[in-house]
Design a protein around this motif. Structure first.
Motif, PDB file in Angstrom:
ATOM      1  N   TRP A   1       0.461  14.987  -5.240  1.00  0.00           N
ATOM      2  CA  TRP A   1      -0.975  15.064  -5.504  1.00  0.00           C
ATOM      3  C   TRP A   1      -1.796  14.556  -4.327  1.00  0.00           C
ATOM      4  N   CYS A   2      -1.226  13.712  -3.494  1.00  0.00           N
ATOM      5  CA  CYS A   2      -1.979  13.122  -2.390  1.00  0.00           C
ATOM      6  C   CYS A   2      -1.322  13.485  -1.064  1.00  0.00           C
ATOM      7  N   THR A   3      -1.976  14.306  -0.290  1.00  0.00           N
ATOM      8  CA  THR A   3      -1.460  14.656   1.034  1.00  0.00           C
ATOM      9  C   THR A   3      -1.598  13.493   1.999  1.00  0.00           C
ATOM     10  N   ASP A   4      -2.449  12.558   1.679  1.00  0.00           N
ATOM     11  CA  ASP A   4      -2.681  11.374   2.508  1.00  0.00           C
ATOM     12  C   ASP A   4      -2.848  10.188   1.563  1.00  0.00           C
ATOM     13  N   PRO A   5      -2.127   9.073   1.762  1.00  0.00           N
ATOM     14  CA  PRO A   5      -2.237   7.923   0.850  1.00  0.00           C
ATOM     15  C   PRO A   5      -3.609   7.272   0.858  1.00  0.00           C
TER      16      PRO A   5
END
Length: 405
Positions: free
Chosen positions: A281-285
């Motif tokens: 769901w998150c391409t970047d934390p």
């Protein structure tokens, strides 16, 4: 006796002499005045100079004696006309030499002297009497708004009691029922705004302009269906300041309703700013919904953050869906300045009160039409944001990368 006769005779002799002198003086004075009048038949009032503060440049030659037939009203009209002409002339003369135009003033106020401009306002209630400087016994530092219907009055009463006098209370009424809230003592010091069947983001765009709420350090924009048993507003503000949050929300009871992982309360922390959502769901934390993310049901904004967010709210997209994913654009670095306050938490009761304000169309229940529009608005907002960003990057020559959105 001889002495008395002498006194009597002298007294009687002086009296006619004094009278005669008086008569002669009077006659001489009358004759002299007559001669002066013949020699100077007209005395012009314009020869006299009056202080400008009393009669500023009024042409007194127009004022004739009572036998001229000129009425008192006509005299007054002429005097006022002359005064207005004189004032216009003076203003024109002043403008010729010192015309005011201040380009750094707010737009539309360039012709005003900077010292008179008041570019911001507030919701502080004012008296109709007394000195303005003595109107406020306390100057609230924070603002809390609820969008409400009267059916939720008990819930709102419980919520508002969690906010001290440091908060200005503003209620937006979507059902048109305002006066009935007077049963609560706090309602008398609240601001009430009514427009039927409108959402909190519609209200926020129209009544919470940054220049209107500029006197408040934090702005709470909350729904009506929030349980606040474990919430204290003053303690919440302390934690927000301590952890440097510009955009925040209280933690949500994790075992109640459907919510994002990011906004669920954690029992072992004061505040958290990131989480692990579902895989992929998150391409970047550091991006939503794993960080830099809060929901729009109980959002709290700093003054500076709200100034940005207000400009991002669309006039026609009234439900605000998708806005929570874009809030990060208004603070930097977003993953450090957006967070959830776990130590002060609330319960989302999920009362579909506003949903029931919709209309039945094509056989669908009112709430179904409202939910359908919510989803459409989310898609529309995302599309507008992407197009606006793409247009800006194209204009500036920066390569467009959708993953940076």
């Amino acid at each position: 006796m001889a002495k008395m006769g002498s006194l009597g005779r002298s007294g009687f002799l002086r009296k006619p002499n004094d009278t005669m002198r008086l008569i002669i003086s009077t006659v001489v004075g009358v004759v002299f005045g007559f001669l002066i009048g013949i020699s100077f038949p007209t005395v012009s009032l314009t020869k006299f100079t009056f202080p400008s503060s009393l009669f500023p440049s009024i042409d007194l030659t127009y004022i004739e004696d009572k036998n001229s037939g000129l009425s008192t009203q006509a005299l007054l009209n002429h005097a006022l006309t002359t005064l207005n002409k004189s004032s216009s002339t003076q203003a024109h003369n002043m403008n010729d030499t010192s015309k005011i135009y201040v380009s750094t003033n707010p737009r539309g106020a360039e012709r005003l002297p900077p010292g008179i401009i008041v570019s911001e306002s507030d919701f502080y209630l004012r008296r109709l009497w007394g000195k303005p400087s003595e109107d406020l016994t306390i100057r609230p530092k924070y603002l809390v708004t609820f969008t409400v219907g009267y059916n939720q009055k008990r819930n709102i009463d419980a919520a508002i009691r969690k906010f001290s006098e440091n908060f200005t209370i503003l209620l937006f009424h979507y059902d048109g029922r305002t006066s009935e809230w007077d049963e609560f003592e706090w309602s008398k010091r609240a601001i009430h705004v009514s427009a039927r069947k409108q959402t909190k983001w519609w209200y926020a765009k129209r009544f919470l302009h940054p220049d209107i709420v500029a006197s408040y350090e934090y702005i709470f924009i909350w729904d009506e269906d929030l349980g606040v048993e474990h919430f204290d507003a003053e303690e919440y503000i302390k934690l927000v300041k301590k952890h440097g949050l510009e955009i925040s929300q209280p933690g949500l009871e994790p075992n109640r309703g459907l919510t994002w992982q990011m906004t669920k309360r954690r029992g072992d922390k004061e505040v958290h700013k990131e989480t692990e959502e579902r895989p992929g769901w998150c391409t970047d934390p550091h991006l939503p919904p794993c960080a830099a993310f809060v929901e729009i049901m109980a959002t709290v904004f700093s003054r500076d953050a709200w100034r940005c967010v207000w400009h991002m709210i669309q006039n026609d997209l009234v439900h605000g869906w998708g806005l929570d994913f874009a809030l990060r654009r208004c603070v930097e670095p977003a993953h450090e300045k957006i967070g959830v306050v776990d130590a002060q938490w609330i319960v989302h009761q999920g009362v579909p009160s506003l949903g029931n304000q919709g209309n039945t169309e094509n056989g669908k229940a009112p709430w179904e039409g409202v939910r359908e529009r919510c989803r459409k608005e989310w898609t529309m907002f995302q599309g507008r944001m992407a197009e606006a960003e793409k247009a800006y990057l194209k204009e500036t020559g920066i390569p467009f990368n959708s993953t940076n959105r």
